[in-house]
Write an enzyme that holds these catalytic residues in place. Structure first.
Site, PDB file in Angstrom:
ATOM      1  N   ASP A 107       0.845  -1.200   0.000  1.00 55.11           N
ATOM      2  CA  ASP A 107       0.000   0.000   0.000  1.00 55.11           C
ATOM      3  C   ASP A 107       0.879   1.247   0.000  1.00 55.11           C
ATOM      4  O   ASP A 107       1.866   1.320   0.733  1.00 55.11           O
ATOM      5  CB  ASP A 107      -0.898   0.032   1.245  1.00 55.11           C
ATOM      6  CG  ASP A 107      -2.004  -1.007   1.197  1.00 55.11           C
ATOM      7  OD1 ASP A 107      -2.336  -1.461   0.090  1.00 55.11           O
ATOM      8  OD2 ASP A 107      -2.530  -1.351   2.263  1.00 55.11           O
ATOM      9  N   ARG A 137      -2.012  -1.034  -8.305  1.00 54.92           N
ATOM     10  CA  ARG A 137      -3.344  -0.577  -7.927  1.00 54.92           C
ATOM     11  C   ARG A 137      -3.377   0.931  -8.177  1.00 54.92           C
ATOM     12  O   ARG A 137      -2.489   1.665  -7.721  1.00 54.92           O
ATOM     13  CB  ARG A 137      -3.642  -0.873  -6.457  1.00 54.92           C
ATOM     14  CG  ARG A 137      -5.014  -0.344  -5.997  1.00 54.92           C
ATOM     15  CD  ARG A 137      -5.134  -0.338  -4.481  1.00 54.92           C
ATOM     16  NE  ARG A 137      -5.167  -1.673  -3.931  1.00 54.92           N
ATOM     17  CZ  ARG A 137      -4.685  -2.005  -2.736  1.00 54.92           C
ATOM     18  NH1 ARG A 137      -4.073  -1.087  -1.996  1.00 54.92           N
ATOM     19  NH2 ARG A 137      -4.778  -3.243  -2.295  1.00 54.92           N
TER      20      ARG A 137
END
Length: 306
Positions: A133, A183
């Site tokens: 992330d 992502r």
């Protein structure tokens, strides 16, 4: 008013005292809508339920404010336990993590060592994909540097590109030859206008730009959005450029737009749900409240009604 509310919850998300207290509260005040549980067992059960609806998942053991080597190593151990639980249960699920949990703010070498331990375990347990992330701008460049290093030895790791940063298009181009799995998100941290677009309309336009850029580079895109306009845009790109559905997926957060998640899966799209769990849920929960006034209304309703 909406911007003030967003700033307020982002400010609260960084309060270490409230974060410590939240660990004692448990999943109260509506947090259970956005967090699947506090234990691995609860998280795996939630993933199984989502799999049965045709949805794949990524698990994230939540954590904030890691200040010691021992805490960083414990976080890495928990990631490995999560990978083992994913493999043994047979669920369709990846792993997401934050490198600050693994000691990035303590020592880059410590963080890389923990990342390699986790990626080795992911390989051992069925070559599970691990998503790093992206955090705030202060951690952006070092995250990309570590990703470049890891991609020399692993093919089961990727990270996140945030559309609100001016540098996002350059970052995609600089890594395109590594065939990264990114992502793509709008971005959820409060950043200076020196590094990030301050206006939502500009972020939205840049988001479309980086989605198209990454897909036309021929690389895998996980488009993380709850925005119908962005979803429609991706479907349009798919048709106009004959992009195979095997090259991208949609992603949404656990507890948000649940029917839309099922609908996309029924249309034949790969739809992945980001499933956070753990007792260190406070910072994540505050950022979800910052994203949408509707989330705040839900929580207030839950606090004052049975």
């Amino acid at each position: 008013m909406e911007q003030l509310m967003k700033d307020f919850f982002l400010f609260l998300s960084k309060n270490q005292g409230l974060n410590a207290a939240a660990k004692k509260w448990g999943l109260r005040f509506g947090a259970s809508r956005f967090v699947s549980g506090e234990t691995i067992q609860e998280a795996i059960k939630g993933v199984k339920d989502l799999n049965q609806k045709g949805l794949c998942c990524t698990l994230d053991h939540l954590g904030e404010f890691v200040f010691s080597v021992e805490e960083a190593n414990e976080s890495a151990d928990y990631c490995i336990k999560t990978l083992e639980a994913i493999h043994s249960s047979g669920v369709d699920c990846n792993l997401s993590l934050k490198m600050t949990q693994l000691g990035l703010d303590i020592s880059r070498d410590l963080c890389v060592t923990n990342m390699r331990r986790i990626l080795d375990s992911a390989k051992k347990n069925g070559n599970i994909f691990v998503r790093i992330d992206m955090e705030d701008y202060a951690h952006n460049e070092v995250t990309l540097e570590i990703l470049r290093e890891l991609l020399q030895d692993y093919d089961n790791v990727g990270t996140v590109i945030q559309a609100y940063l001016y540098k996002s298009t350059d970052d995609i181009d600089s890594l395109k030859d590594k065939h990264p799995n990114f992502r793509l998100v709008k971005g959820a941290y409060k950043e200076s206008p020196q590094v990030a677009y301050p206006n939502k309309a500009d972020v939205d336009e840049n988001y479309k730009k980086i989605i198209k850029q990454h897909l036309l580079n021929g690389n895998y895109a996980a488009v993380a959005t709850h925005d119908d306009n962005i979803i429609a845009y991706v479907k349009q790109l798919e048709k106009e450029h004959n992009i195979p559905r095997s090259q991208f997926e949609f992603q949404m957060l656990y507890g948000i737009r649940t029917q839309s998640q099922v609908d996309l899966a029924r249309e034949g799209y790969r739809m992945r749900v980001y499933v956070p769990y753990g007792n260190d849920w406070y910072g994540y929960f505050m950022r979800r409240l910052a994203e949408s006034p509707a989330n705040v209304k839900f929580v207030l309703k839950g606090m004052f009604t049975k």
